[in-house]
Write a protein that holds these residues in place. Structure first.
Motif, PDB file in Angstrom:
ATOM      1  N   LEU A  55       6.287  20.046  44.757  1.00  0.00           N
ATOM      2  CA  LEU A  55       7.834  21.014  45.239  1.00  0.00           C
ATOM      3  C   LEU A  55       7.453  22.014  45.795  1.00  0.00           C
ATOM      4  CD1 LEU A  55      10.155  21.735  43.310  1.00  0.00           C
ATOM      5  CD2 LEU A  55       8.663  22.963  41.578  1.00  0.00           C
ATOM      6  N   GLU A  56       8.501  21.984  46.806  1.00  0.00           N
ATOM      7  CA  GLU A  56       7.924  23.459  47.600  1.00  0.00           C
ATOM      8  C   GLU A  56       9.464  24.411  47.286  1.00  0.00           C
ATOM      9  OE1 GLU A  56       7.971  24.782  52.402  1.00  0.00           O
ATOM     10  OE2 GLU A  56       8.536  22.441  51.625  1.00  0.00           O
ATOM     11  N   LEU A  57       8.840  25.691  47.104  1.00  0.00           N
ATOM     12  CA  LEU A  57       9.593  27.061  46.741  1.00  0.00           C
ATOM     13  C   LEU A  57      10.107  27.493  47.847  1.00  0.00           C
ATOM     14  CD1 LEU A  57       8.765  28.106  43.321  1.00  0.00           C
ATOM     15  CD2 LEU A  57      10.658  26.081  43.764  1.00  0.00           C
ATOM     16  N   THR A  58      11.005  27.579  48.442  1.00  0.00           N
ATOM     17  CA  THR A  58      11.150  28.969  49.527  1.00  0.00           C
ATOM     18  C   THR A  58      12.528  29.903  48.806  1.00  0.00           C
ATOM     19  OG1 THR A  58      12.661  27.804  50.580  1.00  0.00           O
ATOM     20  CG2 THR A  58      10.589  27.209  51.070  1.00  0.00           C
ATOM     21  N   GLN A  59      12.220  31.287  49.978  1.00  0.00           N
ATOM     22  CA  GLN A  59      13.181  31.939  49.948  1.00  0.00           C
ATOM     23  C   GLN A  59      14.501  31.877  50.406  1.00  0.00           C
ATOM     24  OE1 GLN A  59      13.008  35.520  48.314  1.00  0.00           O
ATOM     25  NE2 GLN A  59      11.151  35.901  48.205  1.00  0.00           N
ATOM     26  N   PRO A  60      15.599  31.644  50.196  1.00  0.00           N
ATOM     27  CA  PRO A  60      15.853  32.545  49.045  1.00  0.00           C
ATOM     28  C   PRO A  60      16.081  31.739  47.671  1.00  0.00           C
ATOM     29  CG  PRO A  60      17.858  32.819  50.388  1.00  0.00           C
ATOM     30  CD  PRO A  60      16.497  32.129  51.179  1.00  0.00           C
ATOM     31  N   ASN A  61      15.503  31.077  47.197  1.00  0.00           N
ATOM     32  CA  ASN A  61      15.911  31.191  45.424  1.00  0.00           C
ATOM     33  C   ASN A  61      15.852  29.660  46.006  1.00  0.00           C
ATOM     34  OD1 ASN A  61      15.147  33.129  44.436  1.00  0.00           O
ATOM     35  ND2 ASN A  61      16.514  33.343  43.328  1.00  0.00           N
ATOM     36  N   GLN A  62      15.733  28.570  47.166  1.00  0.00           N
ATOM     37  CA  GLN A  62      15.273  27.409  47.267  1.00  0.00           C
ATOM     38  C   GLN A  62      14.268  25.919  47.085  1.00  0.00           C
ATOM     39  OE1 GLN A  62      17.828  26.427  49.056  1.00  0.00           O
ATOM     40  NE2 GLN A  62      19.508  28.886  48.802  1.00  0.00           N
ATOM     41  N   TYR A  63      14.971  25.246  47.077  1.00  0.00           N
ATOM     42  CA  TYR A  63      13.668  23.825  46.224  1.00  0.00           C
ATOM     43  C   TYR A  63      13.705  23.148  46.944  1.00  0.00           C
ATOM     44  CZ  TYR A  63      15.880  21.472  43.094  1.00  0.00           C
ATOM     45  OH  TYR A  63      17.579  20.910  43.117  1.00  0.00           O
ATOM     46  N   THR A  64      13.026  21.812  47.235  1.00  0.00           N
ATOM     47  CA  THR A  64      12.975  20.602  47.639  1.00  0.00           C
ATOM     48  C   THR A  64      12.208  20.061  46.945  1.00  0.00           C
ATOM     49  OG1 THR A  64      13.274  21.525  50.004  1.00  0.00           O
ATOM     50  CG2 THR A  64      12.560  19.389  49.337  1.00  0.00           C
ATOM     51  N   ILE A  65      12.456  18.686  47.086  1.00  0.00           N
ATOM     52  CA  ILE A  65      11.054  18.152  45.220  1.00  0.00           C
ATOM     53  C   ILE A  65      11.422  16.315  45.932  1.00  0.00           C
ATOM     54  CG2 ILE A  65      13.668  17.627  44.032  1.00  0.00           C
ATOM     55  CD1 ILE A  65      11.392  18.330  41.374  1.00  0.00           C
ATOM     56  N   HIS A  66      10.353  16.323  45.643  1.00  0.00           N
ATOM     57  CA  HIS A  66       9.884  14.471  45.952  1.00  0.00           C
ATOM     58  C   HIS A  66       9.327  13.908  44.827  1.00  0.00           C
ATOM     59  CE1 HIS A  66      10.253  15.622  50.428  1.00  0.00           C
ATOM     60  NE2 HIS A  66      10.108  16.569  49.914  1.00  0.00           N
ATOM     61  N   THR A  67       9.437  13.201  44.385  1.00  0.00           N
ATOM     62  CA  THR A  67       9.201  12.782  43.098  1.00  0.00           C
ATOM     63  C   THR A  67       8.910  10.681  43.630  1.00  0.00           C
ATOM     64  OG1 THR A  67      10.973  11.688  41.762  1.00  0.00           O
ATOM     65  CG2 THR A  67       9.676  14.202  41.271  1.00  0.00           C
ATOM     66  N   TRP A  85      16.332  32.386  38.144  1.00  0.00           N
ATOM     67  CA  TRP A  85      15.035  33.354  37.993  1.00  0.00           C
ATOM     68  C   TRP A  85      15.755  33.879  36.671  1.00  0.00           C
ATOM     69  CZ3 TRP A  85       9.942  33.726  38.832  1.00  0.00           C
ATOM     70  CH2 TRP A  85       9.484  33.438  40.434  1.00  0.00           C
ATOM     71  N   ASP A  86      14.732  33.338  35.255  1.00  0.00           N
ATOM     72  CA  ASP A  86      15.924  33.790  33.640  1.00  0.00           C
ATOM     73  C   ASP A  86      15.410  35.071  34.052  1.00  0.00           C
ATOM     74  OD1 ASP A  86      12.930  33.932  33.647  1.00  0.00           O
ATOM     75  OD2 ASP A  86      12.993  33.918  31.319  1.00  0.00           O
ATOM     76  N   GLN A  87      16.056  35.999  32.671  1.00  0.00           N
ATOM     77  CA  GLN A  87      16.126  37.122  32.349  1.00  0.00           C
ATOM     78  C   GLN A  87      14.502  38.383  32.701  1.00  0.00           C
ATOM     79  OE1 GLN A  87      18.047  37.877  29.728  1.00  0.00           O
ATOM     80  NE2 GLN A  87      19.813  38.205  29.454  1.00  0.00           N
ATOM     81  N   SER A  88      13.692  37.392  32.669  1.00  0.00           N
ATOM     82  CA  SER A  88      12.576  37.743  32.419  1.00  0.00           C
ATOM     83  C   SER A  88      11.644  38.024  33.428  1.00  0.00           C
ATOM     84  CB  SER A  88      11.444  36.984  31.429  1.00  0.00           C
ATOM     85  OG  SER A  88      10.928  35.894  31.813  1.00  0.00           O
ATOM     86  N   GLY A  89      12.392  37.310  34.406  1.00  0.00           N
ATOM     87  CA  GLY A  89      11.737  37.061  36.430  1.00  0.00           C
ATOM     88  C   GLY A  89      10.155  35.561  35.808  1.00  0.00           C
ATOM     89  N   ASN A  90       9.984  35.429  34.868  1.00  0.00           N
ATOM     90  CA  ASN A  90       9.000  34.658  35.137  1.00  0.00           C
ATOM     91  C   ASN A  90       8.561  32.988  34.684  1.00  0.00           C
ATOM     92  OD1 ASN A  90       6.721  37.008  34.558  1.00  0.00           O
ATOM     93  ND2 ASN A  90       7.892  37.070  33.011  1.00  0.00           N
ATOM     94  N   ILE A  91      10.324  32.719  35.032  1.00  0.00           N
ATOM     95  CA  ILE A  91      10.742  31.241  34.502  1.00  0.00           C
ATOM     96  C   ILE A  91      11.565  30.580  35.634  1.00  0.00           C
ATOM     97  CG2 ILE A  91      12.192  29.852  33.214  1.00  0.00           C
ATOM     98  CD1 ILE A  91      10.534  30.989  30.760  1.00  0.00           C
ATOM     99  N   ILE A  92      11.084  29.576  36.384  1.00  0.00           N
ATOM    100  CA  ILE A  92      12.765  29.298  37.295  1.00  0.00           C
ATOM    101  C   ILE A  92      13.054  27.927  36.456  1.00  0.00           C
ATOM    102  CG2 ILE A  92      11.989  30.291  39.390  1.00  0.00           C
ATOM    103  CD1 ILE A  92      11.321  27.299  39.705  1.00  0.00           C
ATOM    104  N   ILE A  93      14.967  28.000  36.495  1.00  0.00           N
ATOM    105  CA  ILE A  93      15.346  26.795  36.543  1.00  0.00           C
ATOM    106  C   ILE A  93      16.129  26.598  37.428  1.00  0.00           C
ATOM    107  CG2 ILE A  93      17.803  26.029  34.966  1.00  0.00           C
ATOM    108  CD1 ILE A  93      16.471  29.610  34.041  1.00  0.00           C
ATOM    109  N   LEU A  94      15.797  25.199  37.543  1.00  0.00           N
ATOM    110  CA  LEU A  94      16.187  24.589  39.038  1.00  0.00           C
ATOM    111  C   LEU A  94      17.901  23.821  38.695  1.00  0.00           C
ATOM    112  CD1 LEU A  94      13.434  22.060  40.136  1.00  0.00           C
ATOM    113  CD2 LEU A  94      12.955  24.385  40.592  1.00  0.00           C
ATOM    114  N   ASP A  95      19.026  23.909  40.079  1.00  0.00           N
ATOM    115  CA  ASP A  95      20.010  23.434  39.562  1.00  0.00           C
ATOM    116  C   ASP A  95      20.197  21.807  39.177  1.00  0.00           C
ATOM    117  OD1 ASP A  95      19.625  22.093  41.790  1.00  0.00           O
ATOM    118  OD2 ASP A  95      21.131  22.778  42.908  1.00  0.00           O
ATOM    119  N   ARG A  96      19.126  21.369  39.465  1.00  0.00           N
ATOM    120  CA  ARG A  96      18.453  20.050  38.782  1.00  0.00           C
ATOM    121  C   ARG A  96      18.530  19.819  37.440  1.00  0.00           C
ATOM    122  NH1 ARG A  96      13.936  16.198  40.737  1.00  0.00           N
ATOM    123  NH2 ARG A  96      15.747  14.977  40.068  1.00  0.00           N
TER     124      ARG A  96
END
Length: 143
Positions: A55-67, A85-96
């Motif tokens: 999983l690659e995370l890049t600005q601005p809130n982009q990701y690429t995933i390979h499984t 990001w969730d309200q705490s800023g400690n958890i990310i939720i992928l659009d998938r």
């Protein structure tokens, strides 16, 4: 007497909820960590030898995933998208739909209720940050 019971019920209900205005987002993973980068791990899989995940995370809130489903399917899944990001800023939720808790050098996959997965394989729901991947390589100078 009836008002007393209502007050007690409100106090009990209110004690379990965190006031959104008191969440300290200045010390969150989003603002204090270098979360951008490439993460890799092998998640447990009931119908295969493991889910090899990068999983690659890049600005601005982009990701690429390979499984890759190890031992069963040689064709990898490749996808990309955005995360929030969730309200705490400690958890990310992928659009998938995947949910990860962000630490300085790794991410933990969370369940749908934003909790760490428990059980004998609990520590395997982690992807570690790896160095060197995901960085653009400059082409050699043409002479």
């Amino acid at each position: 007497m009836k008002n007393l019971w209502i007050m007690i019920a409100l106090i009990i209900v209110g004690c379990g909820q965190q006031d959104i205005s008191t969440i300290d987002t200045t010390s969150s993973s989003k603002t204090t960590l270098q979360w951008q980068g490439v993460y890799h791990g092998v998640f447990p899989c009931p119908s295969c030898d493991g889910m090899d995940t990068t999983l690659e995370l890049t600005q601005p809130n982009q990701y690429t995933i390979h499984t890759i489903r190890l031992g069963t399917d040689p064709n990898p899944y490749r996808g990309s998208g955005t995360f929030k990001w969730d309200q705490s800023g400690n958890i990310i939720i992928l659009d998938r739909g995947h949910i990860y808790q962000v630490y300085s050098d790794h991410l933990y996959l969370l369940d749908v209720k934003f909790r760490r997965i428990k059980g004998p394989d609990a520590d395997r729901y982690r992807v570690d940050k790896i160095e060197g991947l995901g960085q653009q390589i400059s082409p050699p100078n043409a002479e």
